[in-house]
Design a protein around this motif. Structure first.
Motif, short mmCIF file in Angstrom:
data_model
loop_
_atom_site.label_atom_id
_atom_site.label_comp_id
_atom_site.label_asym_id
_atom_site.label_seq_id
_atom_site.Cartn_x
_atom_site.Cartn_y
_atom_site.Cartn_z
N GLU A 192 7.82 4.21 11.68
CA GLU A 192 7.64 5.51 11.04
C GLU A 192 6.37 5.52 10.22
OE1 GLU A 192 7.66 8.64 8.08
OE2 GLU A 192 7.73 6.48 7.64
N GLN A 193 6.05 4.44 9.53
CA GLN A 193 4.84 4.40 8.72
C GLN A 193 3.57 4.45 9.58
OE1 GLN A 193 4.26 4.45 5.16
NE2 GLN A 193 6.28 5.34 5.53
N ILE A 194 3.61 3.85 10.74
CA ILE A 194 2.46 3.94 11.66
C ILE A 194 2.27 5.39 12.10
CG2 ILE A 194 1.56 3.22 13.90
CD1 ILE A 194 3.20 0.56 13.44
N TYR A 195 3.37 6.04 12.46
CA TYR A 195 3.30 7.46 12.82
C TYR A 195 2.78 8.28 11.65
CZ TYR A 195 4.75 12.22 13.76
OH TYR A 195 4.76 13.58 13.91
N ARG A 196 3.32 8.05 10.46
CA ARG A 196 2.90 8.78 9.26
C ARG A 196 1.40 8.59 9.03
NH1 ARG A 196 5.49 10.92 4.86
NH2 ARG A 196 7.48 10.20 5.71
N ALA A 197 0.90 7.39 9.22
CA ALA A 197 -0.54 7.13 9.03
C ALA A 197 -1.38 7.99 9.96
CB ALA A 197 -0.83 5.64 9.27
N PHE A 198 -0.98 8.10 11.21
CA PHE A 198 -1.75 8.94 12.14
C PHE A 198 -1.69 10.41 11.75
CE2 PHE A 198 -1.71 5.23 15.00
CZ PHE A 198 -3.06 5.22 15.33
N MET B 54 0.84 -1.19 0.00
CA MET B 54 0.00 0.00 0.00
C MET B 54 0.87 1.23 0.00
SD MET B 54 -2.69 -0.80 3.03
CE MET B 54 -3.08 -2.49 3.41
N ARG B 55 0.33 2.30 -0.55
CA ARG B 55 0.95 3.59 -0.38
C ARG B 55 0.66 4.04 1.05
NH1 ARG B 55 -1.97 6.95 -2.98
NH2 ARG B 55 -0.49 8.66 -2.87
N SER B 56 1.37 5.01 1.53
CA SER B 56 1.20 5.47 2.92
C SER B 56 -0.23 5.94 3.18
CB SER B 56 2.19 6.59 3.24
OG SER B 56 3.50 6.09 3.21
N TYR C 147 -5.68 4.84 5.70
CA TYR C 147 -7.12 4.52 5.65
C TYR C 147 -7.39 3.08 6.07
CZ TYR C 147 -7.60 9.08 3.57
OH TYR C 147 -7.56 10.43 3.35
N TRP C 148 -6.47 2.18 5.76
CA TRP C 148 -6.58 0.80 6.23
C TRP C 148 -6.58 0.78 7.75
CZ3 TRP C 148 -3.54 -2.25 9.30
CH2 TRP C 148 -3.78 -3.63 9.28
N LEU C 149 -5.67 1.55 8.36
CA LEU C 149 -5.58 1.64 9.82
C LEU C 149 -6.87 2.24 10.40
CD1 LEU C 149 -3.71 1.19 12.27
CD2 LEU C 149 -2.80 3.49 11.86
N GLN C 150 -7.39 3.27 9.74
CA GLN C 150 -8.64 3.89 10.18
C GLN C 150 -9.79 2.88 10.17
OE1 GLN C 150 -9.21 7.49 10.97
NE2 GLN C 150 -10.75 6.28 12.02
#
Length: 157
Positions: A140-146, A80-82, A87-90
């Motif tokens: 970092e990607q988890i942080y970026r997602a938020f 996935m892109r970031s 949105y996947w995390l959401q």
């Protein structure tokens, strides 16, 4: 929602550990986030790859509870892109998942039992990264997602 990142073994790089800690602190601003490093399997020279995966798999499975949503970082997982990951995390948060468990396996991947227990598989890239550096990249990607979900100026599109 609680997010837990489970990894096999401690990192021997102070720099990688420092990056993971920094992003863990940042993610904790948005939700409870923890990194659990399981001990390395001992005497791996005397074990086959399958035996090593099985031993690591047993350690991973001991960390899981019935209601956990388990995601494996796997080279054959969905890419996935970031923004898509955000949105996947959401979606996971909106679905009522109480504990999202993200797992970075050892150098030989996961046992069949861990694959069966998982709910999803994600891949950071088709390239192979050391399981040490993946910790920092994924944190970092988890942080970026938020930051994406909160319309903060970290991610540039």
């Amino acid at each position: 929602m609680v997010i837990e990142l489970i990894v096999i073994g401690k990192t021997d790089s102070k720099e990688v550990a420092s990056l993971v800690e920094m992003y863990a602190r940042r993610v904790n601003f948005y939700c409870k986030f923890a990194v659990t490093a399981l001990p390395d399997i001992r005497n791996t020279k005397n074990l086959s790859v399958k035996q090593q995966r099985t031993a690591e798999g047993e350690a991973i499975l001991r960390q899981l509870s019935d209601g956990d949503y388990v995601v494996l970082l796997d080279e054959r997982g969905d890419e996935m892109r970031s923004v898509e990951f955000a949105y996947w995390l959401q979606k996971r948060m909106n679905s009522g998942v109480k504990r999202l468990v993200l797992v970075i396996g050892g150098p030989y991947g996961f046992s069949e039992e861990v694959y069966k227990r998982s709910d999803a598989r994600l891949s950071l890239s088709r390239m192979t990264f050391s399981h040490q550096i993946v910790r920092a990249i994924f944190a970092e990607q988890i942080y970026r997602a938020f930051t994406i979900l909160n319309n903060e100026p970290y991610h540039h599109e």
